[in-house]
Each structure stands twice: as structure tokens, then as C-alpha cells.
Design an enzyme around this catalytic site. Structure first.
Site, PDB file in Angstrom:
ATOM      1  N   LYS A  19       0.882  -1.124  -0.017  1.00 28.31           N
ATOM      2  CA  LYS A  19       0.031  -0.044   0.086  1.00 28.31           C
ATOM      3  C   LYS A  19       0.851   1.190  -0.216  1.00 28.31           C
ATOM      4  O   LYS A  19       0.574   2.206  -0.595  1.00 28.31           O
ATOM      5  CB  LYS A  19      -1.052  -0.054   1.074  1.00 28.31           C
ATOM      6  CG  LYS A  19      -0.565  -0.267   2.674  1.00 28.31           C
ATOM      7  CD  LYS A  19      -1.671  -0.522   3.811  1.00 28.31           C
ATOM      8  CE  LYS A  19      -1.294  -0.293   4.904  1.00 28.31           C
ATOM      9  NZ  LYS A  19      -0.264  -1.573   5.227  1.00 28.31           N
ATOM     10  N   ARG A 133      12.435  -5.835   2.466  1.00 29.31           N
ATOM     11  CA  ARG A 133      12.074  -4.355   2.250  1.00 29.31           C
ATOM     12  C   ARG A 133      13.129  -3.343   2.793  1.00 29.31           C
ATOM     13  O   ARG A 133      13.516  -3.451   3.795  1.00 29.31           O
ATOM     14  CB  ARG A 133      10.672  -3.870   2.784  1.00 29.31           C
ATOM     15  CG  ARG A 133      10.414  -2.709   2.604  1.00 29.31           C
ATOM     16  CD  ARG A 133       8.763  -2.709   2.849  1.00 29.31           C
ATOM     17  NE  ARG A 133       8.450  -2.844   4.085  1.00 29.31           N
ATOM     18  CZ  ARG A 133       7.064  -2.532   4.730  1.00 29.31           C
ATOM     19  NH1 ARG A 133       6.144  -2.324   3.793  1.00 29.31           N
ATOM     20  NH2 ARG A 133       6.950  -2.593   6.021  1.00 29.31           N
ATOM     21  N   ARG A 176       2.692  -8.103  14.008  1.00 23.24           N
ATOM     22  CA  ARG A 176       2.064  -7.280  13.163  1.00 23.24           C
ATOM     23  C   ARG A 176       0.766  -7.869  12.228  1.00 23.24           C
ATOM     24  O   ARG A 176      -0.155  -7.383  12.072  1.00 23.24           O
ATOM     25  CB  ARG A 176       3.025  -6.559  12.247  1.00 23.24           C
ATOM     26  CG  ARG A 176       3.791  -5.437  12.862  1.00 23.24           C
ATOM     27  CD  ARG A 176       5.195  -5.375  12.277  1.00 23.24           C
ATOM     28  NE  ARG A 176       4.961  -4.530  10.959  1.00 23.24           N
ATOM     29  CZ  ARG A 176       5.924  -4.206   9.972  1.00 23.24           C
ATOM     30  NH1 ARG A 176       7.037  -4.729  10.065  1.00 23.24           N
ATOM     31  NH2 ARG A 176       5.478  -3.418   9.145  1.00 23.24           N
TER      32      ARG A 176
HETATM   33  P1  AMP Z   1       3.240   0.917   9.266  1.00 26.82           P
HETATM   34  O1  AMP Z   1       4.447   1.835   8.679  1.00 26.82           O
HETATM   35  O2  AMP Z   1       2.172   1.393   8.607  1.00 26.82           O
HETATM   36  O3  AMP Z   1       3.637  -0.534   9.037  1.00 26.82           O
HETATM   37  O4  AMP Z   1       3.149   1.087  10.778  1.00 26.82           O
HETATM   38  C1  AMP Z   1       4.330   0.666  11.663  1.00 26.82           C
HETATM   39  C2  AMP Z   1       3.721   0.608  13.068  1.00 26.82           C
HETATM   40  O5  AMP Z   1       3.316   1.701  13.309  1.00 26.82           O
HETATM   41  C3  AMP Z   1       2.628  -0.441  13.170  1.00 26.82           C
HETATM   42  O6  AMP Z   1       3.073  -1.694  13.557  1.00 26.82           O
HETATM   43  C4  AMP Z   1       1.879   0.115  14.339  1.00 26.82           C
HETATM   44  O7  AMP Z   1       2.666  -0.309  15.703  1.00 26.82           O
HETATM   45  C5  AMP Z   1       1.943   1.602  14.190  1.00 26.82           C
HETATM   46  N1  AMP Z   1       0.896   2.319  13.587  1.00 26.82           N
HETATM   47  C6  AMP Z   1       0.902   2.932  12.485  1.00 26.82           C
HETATM   48  N2  AMP Z   1      -0.405   3.158  11.904  1.00 26.82           N
HETATM   49  C7  AMP Z   1      -1.017   2.992  13.008  1.00 26.82           C
HETATM   50  C8  AMP Z   1      -2.634   2.930  13.153  1.00 26.82           C
HETATM   51  N3  AMP Z   1      -3.348   3.381  12.288  1.00 26.82           N
HETATM   52  N4  AMP Z   1      -3.020   2.452  14.449  1.00 26.82           N
HETATM   53  C9  AMP Z   1      -2.296   1.863  15.454  1.00 26.82           C
HETATM   54  N5  AMP Z   1      -0.865   1.601  15.143  1.00 26.82           N
HETATM   55  C10 AMP Z   1      -0.371   2.055  13.940  1.00 26.82           C
END
Ligand code: AMP
Length: 225
Positions: A19, A133, A176
Site C-alpha cells: 500500500k 524491504r 503485526r
Molecule cells: P506501518 O508503517 O504502517 O507498517 O506502521 C508501523 C507501526 O506503526 C505499526 O506496526 C503500528 O505499531 C504503528 N501504527 C501505524 N499506523 C497505526 C494505526 N493506524 N493504528 C495503530 N498503530 C499504528
């Protein structure tokens, strides 16, 4: 720009579903901002702000940062002038409470989500994608060491240095994915019921193939707007 002309997209799917890469493509194509809560939290963390300090423990464990933190971040962010033409939410909402809060914040401003793009990728592919990645510290471009290799092992096309995210490891990916299944996957039903979800198949496909499917869907909705 009229409220009803604003293009508001939500990109959802398991970690590593692509995404972020597709959000960058959509940003370039439609000239609207990508709002990644993961990026905002990493920036808060790098700046050692209170939000960053409160979020770190959850990010390291691969669990969800509490709703109130991310909801406040997004509520403030979408008020910026650079969101006036619309925006792409990448990684938000991730829980039902966040989805409901988003409906409320948009509703107050007579705005609505135009499309939710749900990237469907099987679990076995996720681990391979995430562990390979790397992304550029300067421009944010995302590469995969095997499937979309950078010009050199540690340099982006823009000359920036490439880093692997500390949470992109096998152990954290498992948490995750579990957090995704428990808290985020139910949103597929939530948005399907609202009639605004499109599933984009991402498994076994190149970035270009997935982009093609995204653009087909976008042509259908922008043509209808
Ligand atoms: P991402 O970069 O989207 O994979 O996010 C990395 C980490 O940030 C996730 O594993 C969560 O710990 C936290 N995180 C990001 N977006 C959210 C969200 N909308 N709600 C809760 N935690 C988030």
C-alpha cells in the site's frame, strides 16, 4: 476545491501488501497527499517527541499504537492546507474505533471517503516481502532487495541512503500480522457494507501489475465523480 470534489482514499491491507508503494504512485498521479500514520509515528519517534516516546514500545512489539494517539495525529494532519485537494490515508484506519472516528471527522466537514482500496496478499508472501524491504531515508522510495532491487545495495536512485525498518523482521512481522487479523481485517466488512471497498489482488504480482489494477479502479470511480 469543493468538498465533494475532494478525492479521499483509504489504502488498507496486511503489512507489506504494497500500500505504501501504491500510495506513492497515486500521489504522483493525482497530486494529492499521502498520509501514512506509520511514517508520522516514525518521524515523531526520530524527533523524540512525547508521541514518539509513547508509541515506541508498541511499534517495536509490532502491536497497535493506542487509538487516541493516531486519531489525534490524523485529525490534525488532515486540516493542513496541503490536504485541501484530497488525501490518501495509508495505514489508517486500522481499528473499528479509528474507522468510526474518521467517519466523524470527515462528516463534520461534509467530506466522505471516495474509495477504500483493500490489497489482498497471502500471508506466506508477506514475510518474504517485508524481510527484503528497504527504503530511502531521503525520498522514501521503497525497494525490495530481490523483486525490486535498488541501483546499489545501499543507495536509492536519488542518491539517498537505504535502510531496513527495525520492525521489518520475522519476529515482529508475526505480531503485526496477528494485530492486523484481529483489529484491521474486520474493517473489510465495515467498508464493504458501506459499498466503498474495492479488493485489489496483490499476490504473485509485480508492482506494475498491481498499479494497473489500482488505476482501473480509479478510472471507474473518477469517471463516475
Ligand atoms: P506501518 O508503517 O504502517 O507498517 O506502521 C508501523 C507501526 O506503526 C505499526 O506496526 C503500528 O505499531 C504503528 N501504527 C501505524 N499506523 C497505526 C494505526 N493506524 N493504528 C495503530 N498503530 C499504528
Amino acid at each position: 476545491m469543493d468538498a465533494e470534489k475532494r478525492l479521499i482514499l483509504v489504502l488498507m491491507g496486511p503489512p507489506g501488501c504494497g500500500k505504501g508503494t501504491q500510495a506513492k504512485m497515486l500521489t504522483e498521479t493525482f497530486g494529492i497527499r499521502q498520509i501514512s500514520t506509520g511514517d508520522m509515528l516514525r518521524e515523531a519517534r526520530a524527533a523524540d517527541s512525547e508521541i514518539g516516546r509513547r508509541s515506541s514500545v508498541f511499534m517495536d512489539a509490532g502491536t497497535m499504537v493506542p487509538d487516541e494517539i493516531v486519531i489525534d495525529l490524523v485529525a490534525m494532519r488532515i486540516q493542513n492546507r496541503d490536504c485541501a485537494g484530497g488525501f490518501i490515508l495509508d495505514g489508517f484506519p486500522r481499528t473499528l474505533a479509528q474507522a468510526q472516528a474518521l467517519d466523524e471527522m470527515l462528516g463534520h466537514r461534509k467530506l466522505a471517503i471516495g474509495q477504500v482500496l483493500f490489497f489482498d496478499v497471502p500471508d506466506e508472501e508477506i514475510v518474504v516481502r517485508i524481510t527484503g524491504r528497504v527504503s530511502c531515508v531521503l525520498c522514501g522510495k521503497i525497494y525490495h532487495t530481490t523483486f525490486n532491487p535498488p541501483p546499489t545495495a545501499d543507495t536509492c536512485a536519488c542518491g539517498g541512503y537505504l535502510l531496513q525498518r527495525p520492525d521489518d523482521n520475522v519476529t515482529t512481522v508475526t505480531s503485526r500480522l496477528a494485530a492486523y487479523r484481529e483489529s484491521t481485517e474486520p474493517l473489510v466488512r465495515y467498508y464493504t457494507d458501506k459499498g466503498i471497498l474495492a479488493t485489489i489482488h496483490g499476490g504473485g504480482s509485480t508492482i506494475e501489475q498491481v498499479s494497473g489494477r489500482v488505476m482501473e479502479r480509479m478510472a471507474a470511480i473518477t469517471g463516475a465523480r
